[in-house]
Design an enzyme around this catalytic site. Structure first.
Site, PDB file in Angstrom:
ATOM      1  N   ARG A 198      57.320 -13.837 -23.771  1.00  0.00           N
ATOM      2  CA  ARG A 198      58.600 -13.131 -23.819  1.00  0.00           C
ATOM      3  C   ARG A 198      59.340 -13.583 -25.062  1.00  0.00           C
ATOM      4  O   ARG A 198      60.548 -13.615 -25.112  1.00  0.00           O
ATOM      5  CB  ARG A 198      59.432 -13.443 -22.568  1.00  0.00           C
ATOM      6  CG  ARG A 198      58.889 -12.744 -21.307  1.00  0.00           C
ATOM      7  CD  ARG A 198      59.661 -13.139 -20.075  1.00  0.00           C
ATOM      8  NE  ARG A 198      59.573 -14.573 -19.871  1.00  0.00           N
ATOM      9  CZ  ARG A 198      60.606 -15.388 -19.760  1.00  0.00           C
ATOM     10  NH1 ARG A 198      61.831 -14.924 -19.796  1.00  0.00           N
ATOM     11  NH2 ARG A 198      60.423 -16.673 -19.588  1.00  0.00           N
ATOM     12  N   ASN A 199      58.568 -13.976 -26.081  1.00  0.00           N
ATOM     13  CA  ASN A 199      59.139 -14.562 -27.279  1.00  0.00           C
ATOM     14  C   ASN A 199      58.633 -13.892 -28.545  1.00  0.00           C
ATOM     15  O   ASN A 199      57.540 -13.340 -28.549  1.00  0.00           O
ATOM     16  CB  ASN A 199      58.711 -16.035 -27.369  1.00  0.00           C
ATOM     17  CG  ASN A 199      59.767 -16.959 -26.812  1.00  0.00           C
ATOM     18  OD1 ASN A 199      60.926 -16.902 -27.228  1.00  0.00           O
ATOM     19  ND2 ASN A 199      59.374 -17.779 -25.875  1.00  0.00           N
ATOM     20  N   GLY A 301      50.066 -22.532 -20.893  1.00  0.00           N
ATOM     21  CA  GLY A 301      50.601 -23.675 -21.625  1.00  0.00           C
ATOM     22  C   GLY A 301      51.438 -24.534 -20.698  1.00  0.00           C
ATOM     23  O   GLY A 301      51.294 -24.496 -19.475  1.00  0.00           O
TER      24      GLY A 301
END
Ligand SMILES: [Zn+2]
Length: 421
Positions: A198-199, A301
């Site tokens: 979402r980056n 991650g």
């Protein structure tokens, strides 16, 4: 072509043409209509195009109960987050909705989907929160979202009758699971590793993808590459301060346009989903969705889908130890952190570099504040072309800012629109 998705079921597709839909509407006596929220609209699309295979609709009580208690559907298929249609008891009463009805769901003022109601039920929202999110603390955004659910739930199948028309730049990145699988086979990809984001990408994200690519490619021959990276962006509700959706998609895409990834091993698409921030449980759902997209591997991650300090940063890794490998058609790739090391003088991996006391972590917050000031971050933090693209999308889509403002939230062009039937 038969595409097999989660639970070894064929990818669901439940979409009617406008002509078929109009025929069906004519046949229904006293058509009852319900206006739905944007979350439910997104989930209807996910159901109808098979992102949620094997689900064909919103869950009934036994499915919700088993998902909460055993992390499976009632037939034993692995599933970690209930997919719920909520409505008020009052609306059910006023419209005379009963089990066995087929009702018409309306969205953006247009007929959107048929909902064949099999079950009307209630379920404790606290119990869902405790079982899925591990907390009932109302400061947790997933608890807040559940709290806002209405008091009664409807279970039953969904059939989409209005094809969403995605506005630019979303149209270029929209693929249904069937379309994506076709694309993968055209590209000759045997293994596809999903990167959930979402980056907009900083170089830490880029290395995360590179590391995961190596893991996924493993023993495959390398003369002709057969492993691809799917950047699978989550598009859902936005809050003030989030990166605007358009910047996320276009900046991820920029990485291979500029050759930081070869064009033949990298592509960007998106999934419509309202994050629950359920940490480990959400990691499982993300894996399920990406397996339906045709991905064979999924990178996880640190603190995947977490929020605050509700979960240990590696809970979302460990949850995969609790499930039988045969329950998922996708393999998790567990990743530690990438950081900058001034001794190595490069971006390096915390599982490799021994200069732990010198580590300089990528700080999303720090990078955002640099961008907020319209200053270009150092090359080591962010590719200059990505920064340029951020600024361009800010002008083009963000009312001057790459971050969601009140103005953007109120006036942005919708992600998709519907045509009158
Ligand atoms: Zn080092």
């Amino acid at each position: 072509m038969k595409y097999i998705g989660h639970g070894n079921k064929e990818i669901v597709e439940r979409v009617l043409s406008p002509i078929e839909a109009k025929e069906k509407i004519k046949k229904i006596k006293e058509l009852k209509e319900v206006v739905i929220s944007s979350r439910i609209a997104r989930e209807c699309i996910d159901i109808a195009y098979g992102f949620f295979t094997p689900l064909e609709g919103f869950m009934g009580k036994e499915d919700v109960n088993q998902v909460c208690k055993k992390m499976t559907l009632k037939d034993g298929t692995l599933w970690s987050i209930p997919i719920i249609f909520d409505i008020t008891q009052q609306e059910i009463k006023e419209k005379g909705i009963k089990e066995g009805d087929t009702i018409l769901l309306r969205y953006q003022d247009s007929p959107f989907a048929f909902f064949e109601i099999e079950e009307i039920f209630k379920y404790s929202k606290e119990e869902i929160a405790q079982n899925i999110l591990g907390t009932t603390d109302t400061k947790h955004p997933g608890v807040k979202m559940l709290d806002a659910f209405k008091d009664t739930f409807l279970g039953g199948t969904i059939t989409l009758i209005n094809t969403p028309q995605f506005n630019p730049p979303f149209d270029k990145f929209w693929y249904t699971p069937r379309q994506l699988r076709k694309k993968f086979s055209q590209k000759g990809w045997k293994r596809i590793v999903a990167h959930q984001t979402r980056n907009v990408p900083h170089t830490g994200h880029e290395w995360l993808m590179k590391g995961a690519w190596f893991s996924a490619n493993g023993d495959l021959p390398v003369e002709k590459l057969q492993t691809g990276i799917l950047v699978s962006c989550i598009i859902g509700p936005k809050r003030v301060g989030d990166y605007i959706d358009e910047a996320i998609l276009l900046c991820q895409h920029k990485l291979h346009q500029e050759g930081y990834f070869r064009d033949d091993i990298h592509m960007v698409s998106f999934v419509l989903w309202d994050m629950r921030y359920a940490g480990p449980k959400e990691a499982i759902l993300h894996a399920i969705i990406r397996s339906n997209l045709g991905c064979t591997h999924h990178m996880f991650g640190r603190d995947h889908a977490g929020v605050g300090s509700y979960y240990d940063p590696y809970d979302a890794h460990r949850i995969f130890d609790q499930i039988p490998l045969s329950s998922l058609n996708i393999k998790p790739i567990r990743i530690l952190e990438w950081w900058y090391c001034p001794i190595c003088q490069e971006v390096t991996y915390s599982g490799l570099c021994g200069h732990i006391e010198h580590q300089q972590k990528f700080s999303g917050t720090m990078i955002r504040s640099i961008i907020q000031d319209k200053v270009q971050p150092a090359r080591l933090l962010m590719r200059p072309e990505v920064f340029e693209k951020i600024m361009e999308t800010a002008e083009h889509y963000g009312f001057g800012s790459p971050f969601c403002s009140e103005e953007y939230l109120a006036q942005r062009q919708p992600v998709f629109e519907l045509s009158p039937l």
